[in-house]
Design an enzyme around this catalytic site. Structure first.
Site, PDB file in Angstrom:
ATOM      1  N   GLY A  41     -13.974   9.967  -5.083  1.00  0.00           N
ATOM      2  CA  GLY A  41     -13.880   8.198  -4.344  1.00  0.00           C
ATOM      3  C   GLY A  41     -13.729   8.730  -3.075  1.00  0.00           C
ATOM      4  N   HIS A 267      -5.695 -13.289  -6.818  1.00  0.00           N
ATOM      5  CA  HIS A 267      -5.514 -13.467  -5.506  1.00  0.00           C
ATOM      6  C   HIS A 267      -5.850 -15.219  -5.301  1.00  0.00           C
ATOM      7  CE1 HIS A 267      -6.125 -13.899  -0.998  1.00  0.00           C
ATOM      8  NE2 HIS A 267      -5.838 -12.521  -1.074  1.00  0.00           N
ATOM      9  N   ARG A 338       1.337 -13.817  -3.502  1.00  0.00           N
ATOM     10  CA  ARG A 338      -0.021 -14.139  -4.064  1.00  0.00           C
ATOM     11  C   ARG A 338       0.302 -14.689  -5.473  1.00  0.00           C
ATOM     12  NH1 ARG A 338      -3.389  -9.256  -1.919  1.00  0.00           N
ATOM     13  NH2 ARG A 338      -3.428  -9.861   0.172  1.00  0.00           N
TER      14      ARG A 338
END
Lengths: 645, 258, 264
Positions: A41, A267, A338
């Site tokens: 990654g 979110h 959130r």
């Protein structure tokens, strides 16, 4: 069940990391080149780790499935990155960032880790500026800050709405420099499909070349997984299409514990779904809540008219609007964390006061800000976000409020790691969103970038050295039978996938899984629903292995095969998430169990029974996973019910 | 030295050469047009012929002239080299290309340049070559009465084969004997085909310079928020309008007045 | 909601791999909602192909929000399709009309060989960045971020250049397949910032040399790159890079230095 030791150093909070750094073993500079490290990654965590380790002198092999390391999904982070610089003289400090993060995470993160994160946050900004990252500046030439959800100070550094892009390109440039110097060997369009363990230690990986299908093994002294989160288990999320759990899940199946899988972040400010064709959701930066006001109509009747398009949002009278966040949380208002903002939007929709054609949205209104600051000022701050909204919805947010609805965005859970970012498998590390470490049950805005870079630039270069010094520079035996054995297992699995010639596409399975997860393991969860979901997922998985269609061959570019492997893993992970959510009979952060709420409908924690990290241990196909606990000790902060009133 | 070689072999180095030669040719056009405006003077070509003689016999201008020829060649050759490289950079063409993203002239500089090159060859062989080498251009004698400033012109046949020009004064008369390029211009410009060819060529020049002038500045890196608009104004109005119009006006004027 | 779905004809470039010849294949895309993104429309076509046991059309894509730079596609003669300042993943079907024939091609450039169907290999871009698109600082910088003030206009201008997503639309749009806009965006970003100064003159030489080695064409200042750039990166970057390049080559002491390894 066993208790896990996170190896948090003793001593006062502020001294833990520096003391620990001193106590860690060092690798002799001349010996560093004798060590190989694999980094999987190349997002913020991976690119920064690969570059930093190569700078130290280790030989790094870096892998990404995209065509370039610059594509990693860190690039899409919009809002900003927190750092306790206190440039604004508004009362910020390392301790306050630490405290906000612990509190924002609803007391389900480790104090030691979070304090370290806050501590190195200041170095990150210095590092990035030195790399040429063009952060926003004030007219005096100094760095600008803005405030972000869940905090009352302005500590967020940003680069218009493209902070993730600029930070990633900074890390990418550092990585490029090391590639150029020959210290990093970069493998693009290469997907990790398994980790190789030799005598219980991670010594390499098996990869598939996505161009020609070649299955290869790579050996190293340590393997770092920096492969991001698993939000795509929900099918629709703000993640990139390619984001997947495969690397982490393969590691999990080889013995690495998976911690708090049910902790997912929804979110609040995303563009609502328009139909079944939808392949992903687009987030509108949380920074919009600095100037945008969230509201829903006060009555169902007005909502109905809005849904039918009979009236327009800006025609709704002021007294008919319910600015529900401002009403319920006067001190934080639109800037509540959130999870709180998302849940409240869901409540409005459940109350039939949602807007938009589907009725599954609330408004985010900029009329006041445009009136107060002028259109130009609003455009300078959020212009690219407004443009993006317009592109997708064909509606002009300068004249009509945006329609927003929560969407899966981030996964706080991930591979269990100790203070050194080591999983329970020696030699296997997890960095960034891939691990579970720093955000507890809910991540604060602008903290993901901070954590990814903290892990890669400032933690792993120290802690990895300790492990490498311990095992010594003896070359890894790449001929060890474990490599060939693991490779054969990977090939078998690919062949099994390619043999699937059923009637339903992999994408359809993925969509079905997403529906189950969103419905039963989304913003509100119940024992009943989760139990139902478990059965549904298990049946879906069984069906997948019978009825899926996977076209093409291995020895070519075959996105259908890639996707099949990833969805197969999501189908297993989904069930673990449900198990975890079922086990955690409390509400905390993003995990909201309807059975556990305060009289006002806020998340109610159960610290007596659930102040622990749930680290799940894989026990074989179709076997129940075993729960291991890491007890969270809070020495320095006092656990309170979060309140943003 | 090898570093310079490397510089001018790079893609940017080649572009630098294109830009410098191009701009040099642009400055020449101003001078050339200025001189040629003498064609509009109704003096039987007196001024024009004297000017032509000056251009071909004044040593510093001779040097510049050769630089000019060299520039034309280099500009053309490098254009060819760059075009070949550009073609190679896209071995498979698109099936469908939209034309909206760039100006027409900027995408057709090669075509425009080729037409201009053809024009220059014909133009130079007609005037420059004939004037200097072929002997097809005869001489003329201008006799000016210094008192009245009246000039008469009669053909002149030189006595020596090496004769180029003479200026003498006798009896209050100035006698200038010089090659009569003007006659050649006159005969050419009364030919309709020729006139059309010239006008087309000047149209080509207009398009070529419309892009070329400001492009050269971009290549050289001379861009500036304050000055670039001026450059593009000059590129458009002076080089793409006034200069080609000025040149094109000559054949048209001669065609219709003679 | 009223049903205003569209039926379209797609002419798609299909090519099995880099070594085989490709050709256009015609597909029908039916029942397409104007709210779909272009890539979602292709998803629908692909799902249909998979159901028939055929190989789906391969195209690069990832973030689907216009920032990763992975999606490409030359649609009806324009990179990223008919609308300006967006990527293909941000293009919605409402930009097309019912019954339209849409021609979809891969980026065409020698330096971007086709991998499969509509996906091309853009690793040449990475190699250009690796040649010098960085500031040589190791992790662990201790200079405070605010110790060097940078005028806001400079920081903003550098940011504008830094927004490049490396998609390759500039190369695709350029009639010469030139990569000048891409290269100059990075060169200029770093040349404007104080942090980029120490390597300013070597960087531009190194990156241009790599660009030339990759086989991109030359810039003829047509402006197609600027017109098609989804991030609206300006051509002035190219001029600024030229200026730096000529300064470096003709007047500066610095050559292309071999970066010394720092670790050992």
């Amino acid at each position: 069940m066993s208790l896990l030791n996170a190896k948090i150093p003793e001593g006062p909070l502020a001294e833990k990391w520096s003391k620990h750094k001193f106590n860690l073993k060092l690798v002799n500079p001349a010996n560093k080149r004798k060590y190989d490290v694999i980094v999987v990654g190349t997002g913020l965590a991976g690119a920064s780790a690969a570059a930093s380790l190569a700078e130290l002198g280790y030989n790094v092999k870096a892998f990404c499935f995209q065509d370039s390391p610059r594509r990693a999904h860190s690039i899409a982070a919009q809002g900003g990155i927190n750092a306790a610089k206190n440039y604004q003289n508004d009362g910020d400090s390392v301790y306050r960032l630490f405290y906000d993060t612990i509190k924002g995470g609803d007391y389900r993160a480790r104090e030691g880790n979070v304090y370290r994160l806050a501590e190195v946050s200041v170095n990150i900004i210095d590092q990035c500026v030195a790399q040429g990252v063009p952060f926003a500046r004030e007219y005096g030439g100094l760095l600008d800050n803005r405030s972000f959800g869940g905090s009352q100070v302005s500590r967020t550094f940003y680069a218009r709405g493209q902070t993730g892009q600029q930070l990633l390109l900074g890390a990418y440039s550092a990585l490029n420099r090391q590639i150029h110097l020959g210290k990093v060997k970069m493998y693009t369009r290469t997907e990790m499909l398994d980790v190789v363990l030799v005598d219980g230690q991670a010594k390499g990986i098996v990869t598939r070349n996505l161009i020609n299908g070649s299955i290869d093994t790579h050996s190293a002294h340590a393997v770092l997984l920096c492969t991001g989160g698993y939000g795509n288990v929900f099918y629709l999320s703000t993640n990139a299409i390619g984001s997947n759990v495969t690397a982490a899940w393969r590691a999990h199946k080889r013995g690495a514990y998976f911690a708090n899988p049910c902790f997912t972040q929804i979110h609040p400010t995303c563009i609502p779904v328009t139909g079944d064709h939808q392949s992903k959701l687009t987030l509108m930066s949380e920074s919009l809540r600095n100037d945008g006001r969230v509201w829903a109509p006060k009555t169902v009747e007005i909502a109905k008219q809005l849904q039918k398009g009979a009236i327009k949002a800006n025609e709704v009278k002021e007294e008919d609007r319910d600015y529900f966040l401002e009403r319920k949380y006067p001190s934080f208002g639109n800037l509540v964390p959130r999870d709180v903002a998302s849940r409240n939007a869901k409540e409005m929709v459940d109350d039939n006061r949602g807007v938009g054609g589907s009725g599954i949205a609330v408004f985010l209104d900029f009329a006041d800000a445009i009136h107060r600051l002028g259109k130009d000022a609003v455009s300078a701050k959020y212009g690219n976000l407004f443009d993006m909204y317009y592109q997708i919805t064909n509606e002009d947010p300068y004249t009509q409020p945006m329609r927003i609805y929560p969407a899966v965005h981030y996964t706080m859970g991930g591979l269990w790691v100790d203070y050194n970012l080591s999983t329970n498998v020696p030699g296997l590390y997890a960095l960034g969103e891939c691990n579970f470490s720093d955000h507890g049950a809910n991540r604060l805005g602008a903290s993901a970038l901070m954590q990814g870079l903290a892990d890669g630039y400032f933690v792993i270069p120290y802690t990895l050295g300790d492990y490498l010094a311990t095992i010594g520079p003896k070359p890894v035996d790449a001929k060890h039978p474990a490599f060939e054995k693991t490779k054969q297992e990977v090939i078998e699995r690919i062949n099994k996938l390619l043999s699937l010639k059923g009637t339903k596409t992999v994408n359809e399975y993925h969509r079905d899984l997403g529906h189950i997860m969103w419905e039963y393991c989304g913003m509100a969860r119940t024992a009943e629903g989760l139990t139902k979901a478990k059965g549904l997922i298990s049946a879906l998985r069984a069906d997948f292995w019978k009825n899926a269609i996977v076209v093409g061959e291995n020895e070519e570019v075959n996105p259908a095969l890639e996707k099949a492997g990833r969805v197969a893993d999501f189908l297993e992970l989904g069930e673990l998430m449900v198990d975890d959510a079922l086990m955690r009979r409390e509400s905390c952060g993003g995990h909201f169990r309807l059975e556990s709420q305060t009289p006002e409908g806020e998340a109610l924690r159960d610290d007596d029974h659930f102040a622990f990290v749930a680290a799940w241990e894989y026990k074989g196909d179709n076997q129940p996973e075993v729960l291991n606990k890491e007890i969270l000790d809070f020495e320095f902060v006092h656990l309170t019910q979060r309140s943003y009133k | 030295m090898s570093e310079f070689k490397q510089t001018f072999n790079s893609s940017l180095g080649k572009k630098l050469i294109m830009a410098l030669t191009g701009l040099f040719l642009c400055t020449f056009l101003i001078v050339h047009l200025g001189g040629n405006l003498l064609l509009f003077k109704n003096d039987n070509g007196f001024g024009f012929n004297v000017y032509a003689n000056f251009l071909t016999h004044f040593p510093p201008i001779e040097v510049i002239a050769y630089l000019l020829y060299l520039s034309i060649l280099v500009h053309a050759i490098y254009a060819l080299v760059l075009t070949i490289k550009n073609r190679k950079a896209r071995p498979v063409r698109y099936a469908e290309v939209s034309s909206t993203n760039a100006g027409w002239s900027s995408k057709n500089m090669g075509l425009l340049g080729s037409i201009l090159f053809l024009f220059i060859v014909i133009h130079m062989s007609d005037f420059w070559y004939n004037y200097k080498y072929s002997g097809k251009v005869g001489f003329i004698e201008y006799k000016t009465n210094l008192a009245t400033d009246e000039t008469t012109a009669v053909p002149y046949i030189p006595t020596s084969p090496n004769f180029e020009k003479s200026v003498t004064t006798e009896n209050n008369f100035e006698i200038v004997r010089v090659k009569d390029l003007h006659a050649r211009v006159e005969s050419s410009f009364t030919n309709l085909i020729y006139v059309i060819f010239y006008v087309i060529a000047m149209g080509t020049l207009s398009f070529h310079l419309k892009h070329g002038f400001q492009s050269a500045f971009r290549t050289l890196g001379w861009v500036h928020r304050k000055y670039t608009p001026i450059v593009s104004f000059i590129g458009t109005w002076l080089f793409a309008v006034i200069i080609p119009l000025g040149f094109a006006a000559m054949p048209v004027y001669y065609y219709f007045t003679r | 909601m009223e049903n205003n779905n569209m039926n379209l004809t797609l002419k798609v470039w299909r090519q099995k791999n880099a070594d085989t010849k490709g050709a256009f294949v015609t597909y029908k895309a039916e029942g397409i909602s104007p709210d779909m993104s272009f890539l979602e429309m292709l998803d629908v076509v692909n799902e249909g192909l998979i159901h028939k046991g055929e190989e789906p059309i391969h195209f690069d894509h990832d973030c689907r929000e216009g920032i990763c730079g992975m999606c490409s596609l030359y649609i009806n003669g324009r990179p990223h399709g008919p609308k300006g300042a967006i990527t293909t993943c941000q293009l919605h079907m409402r930009s097309f009309h019912d019954g339209e024939i849409i021609v979809i091609e891969p980026w065409r450039a020698a330096a971007f060989p086709v991998i499969k169907d509509l996906a091309v290999d853009r690793s040449s871009f990475d190699r250009i960045q690796q040649a010098g698109g960085f500031v040589s600082v190791n992790t662990g910088v201790t200079i405070d971020a605010n110790s060097i003030p940078i005028p806001k206009v400079i920081a903003d201008e550098a940011f504008n250049s830094a927004t490049c997503i490396g998609c390759g639309a500039c190369v695709a749009a350029c009639k010469n397949a030139s990569a000048m806009l891409f290269v100059s965006a990075k060169v200029t970003q770093l040349a404007m910032l104080p942090q980029g100064q120490p390597e300013r003159w070597s960087r531009v030489q190194a990156m241009v040399a790599q660009m030339d080695a990759e086989g991109f064409g030359n810039c003829t200042n047509t402006g197609a790159c600027e017109a098609e750039c989804p991030k609206e990166i300006k051509m002035t970057n190219i001029s600024k890079m030229n200026n730096d390049y000529f300064s470096a080559k003709l007047f500066r002491e610095e050559g292309v230095h071999e970066h010394a390894s720092s670790g050992e």
